[in-house]
Design a protein around this motif. Sequence first.
Motif, mmCIF file in Angstrom:
data_model
loop_
_atom_site.group_PDB
_atom_site.id
_atom_site.type_symbol
_atom_site.label_atom_id
_atom_site.label_comp_id
_atom_site.label_asym_id
_atom_site.label_seq_id
_atom_site.Cartn_x
_atom_site.Cartn_y
_atom_site.Cartn_z
ATOM 1 N N VAL A 267 0.867 -1.245 -0.144
ATOM 2 C CA VAL A 267 0.102 0.036 -0.170
ATOM 3 C C VAL A 267 1.003 1.286 0.101
ATOM 4 C CG1 VAL A 267 -1.749 1.306 1.200
ATOM 5 C CG2 VAL A 267 -1.896 -1.147 1.241
ATOM 6 N N ASP A 268 1.825 1.379 0.883
ATOM 7 C CA ASP A 268 2.729 2.165 0.880
ATOM 8 C C ASP A 268 3.518 2.747 -0.573
ATOM 9 O OD1 ASP A 268 4.560 4.379 2.877
ATOM 10 O OD2 ASP A 268 6.012 3.056 1.647
ATOM 11 N N ARG A 269 3.718 1.695 -0.952
ATOM 12 C CA ARG A 269 4.587 1.710 -2.320
ATOM 13 C C ARG A 269 3.729 2.438 -3.317
ATOM 14 N NH1 ARG A 269 6.679 -2.671 -2.230
ATOM 15 N NH2 ARG A 269 4.983 -3.989 -3.073
ATOM 16 N N PHE A 270 2.401 1.762 -3.564
ATOM 17 C CA PHE A 270 1.375 2.180 -4.444
ATOM 18 C C PHE A 270 1.201 3.834 -4.302
ATOM 19 C CE2 PHE A 270 -3.024 3.264 -4.931
ATOM 20 C CZ PHE A 270 -3.132 3.183 -6.516
ATOM 21 N N ALA A 271 1.085 4.167 -3.066
ATOM 22 C CA ALA A 271 0.620 5.672 -2.697
ATOM 23 C C ALA A 271 1.767 6.451 -3.292
ATOM 24 C CB ALA A 271 0.119 5.883 -1.459
ATOM 25 N N ARG A 272 3.143 6.062 -2.842
ATOM 26 C CA ARG A 272 4.194 6.935 -2.989
ATOM 27 C C ARG A 272 4.422 6.829 -4.366
ATOM 28 N NH1 ARG A 272 6.558 8.660 1.650
ATOM 29 N NH2 ARG A 272 5.810 7.649 3.304
ATOM 30 N N ASP A 273 4.510 5.608 -5.241
ATOM 31 C CA ASP A 273 4.636 5.688 -6.770
ATOM 32 C C ASP A 273 3.735 6.575 -7.544
ATOM 33 O OD1 ASP A 273 6.595 4.110 -6.271
ATOM 34 O OD2 ASP A 273 5.715 2.083 -6.886
ATOM 35 N N ARG A 274 2.429 6.404 -6.986
ATOM 36 C CA ARG A 274 1.230 7.351 -7.842
ATOM 37 C C ARG A 274 1.575 8.589 -7.712
ATOM 38 N NH1 ARG A 274 -3.570 9.442 -6.323
ATOM 39 N NH2 ARG A 274 -5.150 9.390 -7.850
ATOM 40 N N GLY A 275 2.042 9.204 -6.345
ATOM 41 C CA GLY A 275 2.375 10.421 -6.029
ATOM 42 C C GLY A 275 3.767 11.063 -6.890
ATOM 43 N N ARG A 276 4.471 10.093 -7.031
ATOM 44 C CA ARG A 276 5.836 10.610 -7.590
ATOM 45 C C ARG A 276 5.355 10.632 -9.247
ATOM 46 N NH1 ARG A 276 8.581 7.696 -3.812
ATOM 47 N NH2 ARG A 276 8.386 5.653 -4.723
ATOM 48 N N GLU A 277 4.420 9.829 -9.667
ATOM 49 C CA GLU A 277 4.146 10.058 -11.150
ATOM 50 C C GLU A 277 3.424 11.274 -11.422
ATOM 51 O OE1 GLU A 277 1.427 7.483 -14.494
ATOM 52 O OE2 GLU A 277 1.443 7.063 -12.437
ATOM 53 N N LEU A 278 2.588 11.631 -10.539
ATOM 54 C CA LEU A 278 1.910 13.015 -10.756
ATOM 55 C C LEU A 278 2.591 14.193 -10.634
ATOM 56 C CD1 LEU A 278 -1.549 12.068 -8.937
ATOM 57 C CD2 LEU A 278 -1.259 12.265 -11.385
ATOM 58 N N MET A 279 3.579 14.155 -9.771
ATOM 59 C CA MET A 279 4.336 15.146 -9.397
ATOM 60 C C MET A 279 5.346 15.499 -10.389
ATOM 61 S SD MET A 279 3.156 16.746 -6.824
ATOM 62 C CE MET A 279 4.540 18.102 -6.587
ATOM 63 N N SER A 280 5.807 14.567 -11.214
ATOM 64 C CA SER A 280 6.770 14.384 -12.139
ATOM 65 C C SER A 280 6.119 15.257 -13.406
ATOM 66 C CB SER A 280 7.118 12.880 -13.006
ATOM 67 O OG SER A 280 6.110 12.354 -13.534
ATOM 68 N N TRP A 281 4.828 15.123 -13.474
ATOM 69 C CA TRP A 281 3.967 16.159 -14.896
ATOM 70 C C TRP A 281 4.527 17.497 -14.343
ATOM 71 C CZ3 TRP A 281 -1.462 13.745 -15.182
ATOM 72 C CH2 TRP A 281 -1.469 12.394 -15.441
ATOM 73 N N GLN A 282 4.634 17.850 -13.363
ATOM 74 C CA GLN A 282 5.063 19.464 -13.094
ATOM 75 C C GLN A 282 6.269 19.744 -13.792
ATOM 76 O OE1 GLN A 282 4.387 21.868 -9.271
ATOM 77 N NE2 GLN A 282 6.437 21.250 -9.107
ATOM 78 N N ARG A 283 7.555 18.571 -13.889
ATOM 79 C CA ARG A 283 8.646 18.893 -14.504
ATOM 80 C C ARG A 283 8.363 18.807 -16.178
ATOM 81 N NH1 ARG A 283 10.056 15.736 -10.419
ATOM 82 N NH2 ARG A 283 10.374 13.835 -11.657
ATOM 83 N N GLU A 284 7.522 17.712 -16.409
ATOM 84 C CA GLU A 284 7.715 17.174 -17.695
ATOM 85 C C GLU A 284 6.521 18.423 -18.766
ATOM 86 O OE1 GLU A 284 6.142 13.386 -17.732
ATOM 87 O OE2 GLU A 284 7.652 12.671 -16.740
#
Length: 316
Positions: A267-284
Amino acid sequence: MSGAAGTGGVHVTTNELVALEGRARDLSFVQKARSHQQLAGRMQSSLRGRGLIFEELREYLPGDDIRSIDWRVTARTTRPVVRVYAEEKERPALILVDQRINMFFGSRRSMKSVAAAEAAMLCAWRILGSGDRVGGFVFDDEGISEVKPHRSRNAVIALADRISEKNLSLNAAYAGTPAPGRLDEVLHRVSAVAHHDHLIVIVSDFDGHGAVTRDILLQMSSGNDVICLLVYDPFLLELPKSGDIVVSGGGLQAELLLARGPMRDAVDRFARDRGRELMSWQRELGLPMLPVSAAEETAPQLRRLLEQSAWRQRRR
């Protein structure tokens, strides 16, 4: 993932949303264009014309409108000089508010759906206070409600009505079918309306996002100012070391055995991976992706996040 909060703050009323007007006045939003304030005034375009914002004095050139000649400066310099203005251009705003069952989760203070409602209305009041037209789309698992942009308190109150109506339909016994594809559906509708020079504020946990979502955001941000307010609950980022919890997605329930390391880690990995993916859109994609916690007061968070975003943009 949905669940019930332990105490109040589950729903929000129209009156509560209208009462946020005073707290929105000191919010300052970043803009990609020449001004550094995104909701603090009309958008200043790169076009030149007989607008309201004085830009410069320069020598008269063939083809210039004779009415733009500044006769006092011309008399002093003995050469014809014209006054040049930057055209002030209206920027209508559309606020997208997620009220699907995935937003019905909260471990402290409020549900994500309530935090989203508060954030949306703070933006709406600030935009109206800047003199621009404001409207939006409020969506849940059943459908999408639209409020056409207008420069009036009635438009903001109409948006509050739609948000409150959909918010009140969320409950632990919700029997509807979750609609993760609704996010892309509403983004498609917005992209068909906002071709250029709009401000688009998306308030959601971005459940159901994918490659299509990214492509639509990229397309919209090429001609508009887009701000994403990523609403989240910190519970999934701070899972307890022991104990079990029951979560519900409406008709179905699941027990999470957090005392077991593999379950908690997954569960922890799912939540953190999802958050990192969305936040990467800010840079991309070059658009603000601002995380708003449902466990904290919304207005101070927005103020802090937008100030930080403005600082980052000035450094580019």
